[in-house]
Scaffold this active site. Structure first.
Site, PDB file in Angstrom:
ATOM      1  N   SER A  31       0.835  -1.200   0.000  1.00 46.09           N
ATOM      2  CA  SER A  31       0.000   0.000   0.000  1.00 46.09           C
ATOM      3  C   SER A  31       0.872   1.252   0.000  1.00 46.09           C
ATOM      4  O   SER A  31       1.667   1.454  -0.911  1.00 46.09           O
ATOM      5  CB  SER A  31      -0.969  -0.041   1.184  1.00 46.09           C
ATOM      6  OG  SER A  31      -1.863   1.042   1.154  1.00 46.09           O
TER       7      SER A  31
ATOM      8  N   HIS B 248      -8.310   1.125  -0.727  1.00 41.77           N
ATOM      9  CA  HIS B 248      -8.170   0.209  -1.872  1.00 41.77           C
ATOM     10  C   HIS B 248      -9.514  -0.367  -2.321  1.00 41.77           C
ATOM     11  O   HIS B 248      -9.616  -1.521  -2.730  1.00 41.77           O
ATOM     12  CB  HIS B 248      -7.170  -0.906  -1.552  1.00 41.77           C
ATOM     13  CG  HIS B 248      -5.830  -0.364  -1.158  1.00 41.77           C
ATOM     14  ND1 HIS B 248      -5.012   0.286  -2.061  1.00 41.77           N
ATOM     15  CD2 HIS B 248      -5.199  -0.326   0.037  1.00 41.77           C
ATOM     16  CE1 HIS B 248      -3.918   0.688  -1.420  1.00 41.77           C
ATOM     17  NE2 HIS B 248      -4.021   0.348  -0.160  1.00 41.77           N
TER      18      HIS B 248
END
Length: 318
Positions: free
Chosen positions: A94, A197
């Site tokens: 991430s 996400h």
């Protein structure tokens, strides 16, 4: 082959930067980056409590700063080998993709800090629209887990491999998952402030597109393994494009690990604040040597590993 990885949100802990301030130049570097991101990184990294640093707008710059500090200690000295000499690949989970892009040579430290400030602010704003969150789902029958998440309308935001998924959605949906877990599965709420996400983050993608508009990334000198699909990238423009799109796309760490395996990874270093990815590697990359950098004392082990691979690279060149 030596892989270097950088952790994502949720890895931060109160006071994790405090021992690093004893190292020469660290306070100055953090002070410089604090001006770039508009936050007092020293205070947040030494004095703030868990609730304060859970805030996305604070957590992400803090994590990128921590990873970059440890990377600088490994590769910043004149006597240290260049990453391209010793690393076979880099990757980040991430937001960890930003410091990974710096180590790869695609971005500068200041570019990464400026980007993470925009990224964190945009994602925090997107998360404030609807109360959302994320929970880890560990174990259970994969088909049953998938069916349960689908029934509740939850999204698989992360697939970390080894039977570890991260579900994202509204707090009500996550509460329903916790109350009615798939058989033999554990559900652990994560210390994050939104459904990252996922499509909830689409407004943040537009902000990231504006943030990168004036950047000209370099082609990485070390293959950059992307969260999107595990592809090993050597084109700077493509790395930047994926850093933008990744905000609302699932993290496929399982595919990154598959790429490490295919590339022949034999050792892995996780940057500060380490632990999560090294732990995953213990299960998903058995036999791979691991160094997790949490405190300055672990730098010695990481440097020894880097020196070992630098020697191997020299022998191969001869």
């Amino acid at each position: 082959m030596l892989v270097l990885v950088a952790p994502g949100q949720g890895s931060q802990a109160p006071g994790f930067l405090e021992p690093w301030l004893e190292l020469p130049g660290v306070a100055d570097r953090l002070g410089d980056w604090s001006e770039v991101v508009g936050l007092d990184l020293i205070r947040y990294g030494t004095e703030a409590d868990a609730d304060e640093i859970r805030n996305t707008a604070i957590a992400q710059p803090l994590l990128v700063a921590g990873a970059l500090l440890s990377a600088h200690e490994l590769f910043g000295a004149e006597s240290a080998p260049a990453p391209a000499r010793v690393l076979g690949a880099v990757a980040g989970h991430s937001v960890g993709e930003l410091p990974a892009a710096v180590v790869a040579g695609a971005l500068t430290e200041r570019e990464a800090m400026a980007l993470v400030a925009r990224r964190a602010s945009a994602m925090a704003e997107a998360a404030s629209v609807t109360e959302t969150g994320m929970s880890a789902v560990l174990g259970g029958d994969p088909d049953e887990v998938a069916a349960t998440l689908d029934k509740l309308g939850l999204t698989v935001a992360n697939n970390n491999g080894g039977g570890q998924l991260v579900a994202a959605g509204t707090l009500e949906q996550l509460a329903a998952l916790f109350a009615d877990k798939p058989d033999k599965a554990r559900v652990l709420p994560l210390k994050v402030a939104g459904a990252f996400h996922t499509t909830y983050m689409e407004p943040a993608v537009a902000e990231m597109e504006r943030a990168v508009a004036g950047l000209t990334p370099a082609d990485p000198g070390v293959p950059f393994v992307s969260n999107a699909d595990g592809a090993a990238l050597t084109d700077g423009a493509e790395v930047l494009r994926r850093l933008v799109a990744q905000v609302s796309s699932p993290v496929r760490w399982d595919l990154c690990v598959e790429t490490f395996q295919q590339m022949g990874a034999t050792a892995l270093i996780e940057l500060l604040p380490a632990g999560t990815l090294a732990s995953l590697a213990r299960r998903n990359l058995p036999g791979v040597t691991r160094v997790a950098i949490k405190r300055p004392e672990q730098l010695e082990s990481a440097r020894a590993l880097i020196a070992e691979y630098a020697d191997r690279a020299h022998e191969t060149a001869e």
